[in-house]
Structure formats: structure tokens, C-alpha cells
Design a protein around this motif. Structure first.
Motif, mmCIF file in Angstrom:
data_model
loop_
_atom_site.group_PDB
_atom_site.id
_atom_site.type_symbol
_atom_site.label_atom_id
_atom_site.label_comp_id
_atom_site.label_asym_id
_atom_site.label_seq_id
_atom_site.Cartn_x
_atom_site.Cartn_y
_atom_site.Cartn_z
ATOM 1 N N SER A 277 13.728 -40.117 38.567
ATOM 2 C CA SER A 277 13.085 -39.291 39.594
ATOM 3 C C SER A 277 13.701 -38.111 40.054
ATOM 4 O O SER A 277 14.993 -38.187 40.438
ATOM 5 C CB SER A 277 12.553 -40.088 40.715
ATOM 6 O OG SER A 277 11.288 -40.832 40.541
ATOM 7 N N TYR A 278 13.045 -37.041 40.305
ATOM 8 C CA TYR A 278 13.752 -35.665 40.422
ATOM 9 C C TYR A 278 12.690 -34.854 41.122
ATOM 10 O O TYR A 278 11.668 -34.852 40.806
ATOM 11 C CB TYR A 278 14.192 -35.053 39.289
ATOM 12 C CG TYR A 278 14.975 -33.730 39.296
ATOM 13 C CD1 TYR A 278 16.118 -33.546 39.736
ATOM 14 C CD2 TYR A 278 14.241 -32.479 39.043
ATOM 15 C CE1 TYR A 278 16.982 -32.509 39.951
ATOM 16 C CE2 TYR A 278 14.793 -31.388 39.338
ATOM 17 C CZ TYR A 278 16.260 -31.362 39.962
ATOM 18 O OH TYR A 278 16.890 -30.173 39.922
ATOM 19 N N ARG A 279 13.175 -33.992 42.222
ATOM 20 C CA ARG A 279 12.332 -32.950 42.525
ATOM 21 C C ARG A 279 13.416 -31.562 42.992
ATOM 22 O O ARG A 279 14.490 -31.989 43.277
ATOM 23 C CB ARG A 279 11.411 -33.513 43.587
ATOM 24 C CG ARG A 279 12.203 -34.014 45.002
ATOM 25 C CD ARG A 279 11.231 -34.242 45.928
ATOM 26 N NE ARG A 279 11.818 -34.915 47.236
ATOM 27 C CZ ARG A 279 11.329 -35.191 48.296
ATOM 28 N NH1 ARG A 279 9.808 -34.952 48.571
ATOM 29 N NH2 ARG A 279 11.786 -35.744 49.431
ATOM 30 N N SER A 317 6.709 -27.031 43.265
ATOM 31 C CA SER A 317 7.863 -27.231 44.138
ATOM 32 C C SER A 317 7.625 -28.812 44.970
ATOM 33 O O SER A 317 6.619 -29.157 45.369
ATOM 34 C CB SER A 317 7.768 -26.234 45.191
ATOM 35 O OG SER A 317 8.764 -26.520 46.268
ATOM 36 N N TRP A 318 8.791 -29.275 44.976
ATOM 37 C CA TRP A 318 9.213 -30.744 45.707
ATOM 38 C C TRP A 318 8.216 -31.770 45.309
ATOM 39 O O TRP A 318 7.949 -32.737 46.131
ATOM 40 C CB TRP A 318 8.957 -30.224 47.486
ATOM 41 C CG TRP A 318 10.043 -30.874 48.028
ATOM 42 C CD1 TRP A 318 9.917 -31.494 49.210
ATOM 43 C CD2 TRP A 318 11.399 -31.073 47.799
ATOM 44 N NE1 TRP A 318 10.945 -32.216 49.556
ATOM 45 C CE2 TRP A 318 12.250 -31.839 48.712
ATOM 46 C CE3 TRP A 318 12.395 -30.424 46.879
ATOM 47 C CZ2 TRP A 318 13.702 -32.063 48.779
ATOM 48 C CZ3 TRP A 318 13.786 -30.689 46.811
ATOM 49 C CH2 TRP A 318 14.203 -31.307 47.670
ATOM 50 N N GLN A 340 15.190 -18.246 43.842
ATOM 51 C CA GLN A 340 15.391 -19.056 44.763
ATOM 52 C C GLN A 340 16.893 -19.217 45.122
ATOM 53 O O GLN A 340 17.631 -19.188 46.276
ATOM 54 C CB GLN A 340 15.040 -20.319 44.722
ATOM 55 C CG GLN A 340 13.406 -20.429 44.913
ATOM 56 C CD GLN A 340 12.712 -22.006 45.103
ATOM 57 O OE1 GLN A 340 13.486 -22.520 45.863
ATOM 58 N NE2 GLN A 340 11.600 -22.099 44.715
ATOM 59 N N GLU A 341 17.787 -19.161 43.948
ATOM 60 C CA GLU A 341 19.183 -19.314 44.266
ATOM 61 C C GLU A 341 19.722 -18.022 44.926
ATOM 62 O O GLU A 341 20.750 -18.010 45.750
ATOM 63 C CB GLU A 341 19.776 -19.591 42.889
ATOM 64 C CG GLU A 341 19.435 -21.120 42.466
ATOM 65 C CD GLU A 341 20.561 -21.864 41.635
ATOM 66 O OE1 GLU A 341 21.107 -22.845 41.810
ATOM 67 O OE2 GLU A 341 20.619 -21.127 40.492
ATOM 68 N N MET A 345 17.630 -20.335 48.855
ATOM 69 C CA MET A 345 16.695 -21.002 49.177
ATOM 70 C C MET A 345 16.520 -22.458 48.291
ATOM 71 O O MET A 345 15.577 -23.416 48.750
ATOM 72 C CB MET A 345 15.266 -20.521 49.160
ATOM 73 C CG MET A 345 15.098 -19.410 50.019
ATOM 74 S SD MET A 345 13.687 -18.486 49.671
ATOM 75 C CE MET A 345 13.649 -17.091 50.901
ATOM 76 N N TRP A 346 17.068 -22.450 47.227
ATOM 77 C CA TRP A 346 16.954 -23.414 46.228
ATOM 78 C C TRP A 346 17.536 -24.890 46.702
ATOM 79 O O TRP A 346 18.432 -24.917 47.097
ATOM 80 C CB TRP A 346 17.559 -23.182 44.764
ATOM 81 C CG TRP A 346 17.248 -24.071 43.783
ATOM 82 C CD1 TRP A 346 16.007 -24.357 43.239
ATOM 83 C CD2 TRP A 346 18.155 -24.980 43.134
ATOM 84 N NE1 TRP A 346 16.275 -25.288 41.930
ATOM 85 C CE2 TRP A 346 17.471 -25.644 42.322
ATOM 86 C CE3 TRP A 346 19.475 -25.314 43.407
ATOM 87 C CZ2 TRP A 346 18.103 -26.834 41.574
ATOM 88 C CZ3 TRP A 346 20.234 -26.357 42.867
ATOM 89 C CH2 TRP A 346 19.458 -27.068 41.978
ATOM 90 N N ARG A 347 16.581 -25.767 46.541
ATOM 91 C CA ARG A 347 17.148 -27.232 46.877
ATOM 92 C C ARG A 347 16.725 -28.299 45.518
ATOM 93 O O ARG A 347 15.782 -28.076 44.812
ATOM 94 C CB ARG A 347 16.435 -27.901 48.242
ATOM 95 C CG ARG A 347 17.226 -27.272 49.213
ATOM 96 C CD ARG A 347 17.058 -28.465 50.418
ATOM 97 N NE ARG A 347 17.099 -27.974 51.629
ATOM 98 C CZ ARG A 347 17.202 -28.359 52.726
ATOM 99 N NH1 ARG A 347 17.095 -29.767 52.681
ATOM 100 N NH2 ARG A 347 17.428 -27.996 53.822
ATOM 101 N N GLU A 348 17.374 -29.344 45.356
ATOM 102 C CA GLU A 348 16.977 -30.398 44.287
ATOM 103 C C GLU A 348 17.343 -31.551 45.277
ATOM 104 O O GLU A 348 18.126 -31.696 45.938
ATOM 105 C CB GLU A 348 17.749 -30.133 43.154
ATOM 106 C CG GLU A 348 19.113 -30.444 43.239
ATOM 107 C CD GLU A 348 20.085 -30.363 41.781
ATOM 108 O OE1 GLU A 348 19.149 -30.741 40.811
ATOM 109 O OE2 GLU A 348 21.015 -30.226 41.937
#
Ligand code: GTQ
Length: 355
Positions: A277-279, A317-318, A340-341, A345-348
């Protein structure tokens, strides 16, 4: 002295105050703080898949209705069902399916939005960037940097279909969208084919070359090469639990993303492999080239997405997901991660949110 105001009194005073400041173009933040400063993204776009079988039939019908010479481009925009009327695939990215028929020409223009193409079907059609023709084959990835002249032509047989992804929602957001048409309905003189690939894409650069001009100086990343890289690596590479074997298309002069705003990748998932699982906050548009499988959304009511070659699917997103490859799959994807980077702002999140 004065008594505490009665509750309905303060309520009336507040409402009178909101109405009065509203007339002066003022809005109390406390009325919308929670709506805006959300604990995590509140995303409107939805996971969605367009099956290529159905898309192909629909776009081919457009051949009889419009000509690219009149329509500028013969494209169906892929509109996310969660963004009605917005013409967007995700909140930040536009995606369209473009069709060219043999003998057709699409006029030359340039615009501040950056474009990329991912070729689904083609035999003898080209896209030209600043006059350099790049003949397209299925699976090729092509960059059209901001403000470069570009036109398309088809000198071969059969329909040519490709996926366009543009950052036009970002140029709209910043009110920085400009478009210009090439003078006199003409187009730049064709230059030497593959010039930029030879000049910048062979691990060498011309002396004095100014590195990092925003987008990659190479326009074309042929699938033949991408596939060979993946093939040569797959048997002795450790697979990432969330991504399998995933390679990024880069600007060879910087090592950074091929475009300033849009990230593009090709990943390989072996038969029977299921990703963890990933977001990510990077809303992503996918297009499998080979293989079949399922995209699952653990813990959500969202129905799973079945994919086959050339289907196009969107993961917002997310949105937590995992991909289960039934057969060995190579999957192209494009997202707003690059933008985003740069904006920090980018997240994972790797693994399930519950775990
Ligand atoms: O091929 O130049 O899907 O300018 C949208 C805008 C394609 C193109 C799109 C464009 C193009």
C-alpha cells in the motif's frame, strides 16, 4: 455594570458584523479556518479508468467530424468524474487523447504550459519541437517544453493516438497562460532528425552548454530504449515494495525530472507481484504498455480498477492504493511530483495508514 450579552444578542451582532465586513471585501478567517487548513488533503478527484478499447472507438469517430487544421488539435480531454466541468484529470493536470489520421497536419503553435506525450498507436506520425521531427512509436515518451514551437504531422498509415499531459491548470492558477500561433499558418523548417538526442542524450554535452534550462533538451525518449533498460535490469534488481522496478525520465543535464512541473516514470511489475500500500500527494495518470492487473484501494469503498495495455487510469492525491500485476506489466505514469517537490509540498506514505 453592563450584563453579559445574551447568546442570541451576540449571535445577532456577529451576523451583522459578517454582513458588514463582507461588503468591504473582508472575510473572518475563523469562519473557514477548519475548511482550509485541513489535517490532510481533502481531494475532489476520484480514481477512474478509461478503457482504451472504448476510448479508441470514440476518438476514431472524431476523425469524421473535425480536422486538426480547423480544430487546432483533435483531442478528447479526459475529465475526472470528481471534477465536473473542470476539464482536468487531476486537480493539477490536464490529460487528453489526441488523434491524427494519415496525411493530416496540426498547426504550429507554442504556449507557456509544458506538454508531454505518451504514444499509444503510431506508424509514421511525427511531432515536431522547434522544427525537429520526432517520429512516434507506441510507448515513446516525448517532451514539449514551455514556449517551444510544436506541430504534428502524419506521413504513415492508420490512426495515430497519443496521450497528452499538460500543466495548464498550473499556468491558469498563476495567471501565466500565453499562446502564440506560428506566423502565416506555416511551421519551422524541419531540422536534422534526432539532433537533440545525439547532442544531449549520449552521456556527453556540447562544451559550454548551459545546464538546467528547465526542461530536458531531449524531446524523445523511445520505448525501445526504455524497455531495453528495464529488461536488462529486471532479473538482478531488488524490487521496491511499493513500486517494483521504477525508473524516472530525467533531464540528462541535471539528473532532475525531464520537465519542471511534471514527473514521468516507467515501472515494471513482475507477474504475480503485488505492491505494498502506498499514497502520495502527487496525483498520477497511468498508462500500462504491457500486462494486465488490478489496482486495489485497501480500506476504501472505491471499486478496484482492472487494467490492460493502453488503458488510462488516474489515482488522485493521498489515495491509498496497491497494484496487483496478473501478468508482467510495464506501466507509464505522469504526476505533478516535480512541481510539488520544487514547492516543498510533496509527501508520500509507504505502507497502510492503519499499520
Ligand atoms: O498537441 O499541442 O491536448 O496545445 C492540448 C493543447 C494538445 C498540442 C493538447 C495542445 C496540444
Amino acid at each position: 455594570m453592563s450584563a453579559k450579552p445574551r447568546p442570541d444578542d451576540i449571535e445577532a451582532r456577529r451576523n451583522e458584523y459578517y454582513a458588514r465586513v463582507g461588503e468591504d471585501q473582508l472575510v473572518p478567517l475563523w469562519l473557514f479556518f477548519k475548511d482550509w487548513f485541513t489535517l490532510e488533503p481533502h481531494v475532489q478527484s476520484l480514481p477512474h479508468v478509461w478503457s482504451y478499447e472504448a476510448l479508441r472507438e470514440t476518438i476514431l469517430e472524431a476523425a469524421a467530424i473535425v480536422d486538426p487544421a480547423d480544430a487546432e488539435r483533435r483531442v478528447l480531454a479526459l475529465e475526472n468524474p470528481g471534477l465536473p466541468g473542470r476539464r482536468l484529470a487531476t486537480e493539477s493536470l490536464y490529460a487528453g487523447l489526441q488523434l491524427m489520421m494519415p496525411g493530416e497536419l496540426a498547426p504550429c503553435h507554442r504556449h507557456t504550459p509544458t506538454a508531454m506525450r505518451f504514444v499509444l498507436e503510431s506508424d509514421g506520425a511525427y511531432t515536431a519541437v522547434n522544427g525537429e521531427r520526432c517520429y512516434m512509436k507506441p510507448g515513446d515518451f516525448i517532451v514539449t517544453p514551455a514556449w517551444t514551437w510544436h506541430d504534428h504531422g502524419h506521413e504513415g498509415d492508420g490512426p495515430t493516438v497519443w496521450l497528452d499531459v499538460l500543466d495548464v491548470a498550473m499556468t491558469h492558477l498563476f495567471n501565466a497562460t500565453f499562446t502564440e500561433h506560428y506566423p502565416d499558418d506555416s511551421r519551422p523548417e524541419p531540422t536534422e532528425p534526432l539532433d537533440t538526442l545525439h547532442r544531449y542524450g549520449m552521456n556527453m554535452l556540447p562544451v559550454g552548454y548551459e545546464r538546467g534550462q528547465g526542461a530536458s533538451p531531449i524531446f524523445s525518449y523511445p520505448y525501445e530504449r526504455t524497455r531495453e533498460v528495464i529488461e536488462r535490469l529486471k532479473d538482478h534488481s531488488e524490487l521496491d515494495a511499493c513500486h517494483g522496478l521504477k525508473m524516472e525520465y530525467v533531464d540528462p543535464t541535471t539528473g532532475g525530472p525531464a520537465m519542471p512541473t511534471i514527473s514521468a516514470h516507467m515501472q515494471l511489475l513482475p507477474a504475480g507481484f503485488t505492491t505494498e500500500s502506498y499514497r502520495t500527494t502527487a496525483g498520477t495518470i497511468y498508462c500500462p504498455v504491457e500486462g494486465a492487473g488490478t489496482v486495489e484501494f485497501p480500506g476504501a469503498e472505491t471499486p478496484a480498477i482492472e487494467y490492460r495495455p493502453w488503458d488510462i487510469f488516474v489515482i488522485p492525491s493521498w489515495q491509498e492504493f496497491r497494484i496487483a500485476a496478473d501478468t508482467e506489466s510495464t506501466i507509464f505514469s505522469a504526476s505533478d511530483q516535480a512541481a510539488q517537490e520544487k514547492l516543498r509540498m510533496w509527501r508520500e506514505q509507504r505502507g497502510s495508514k492503519g499499520s
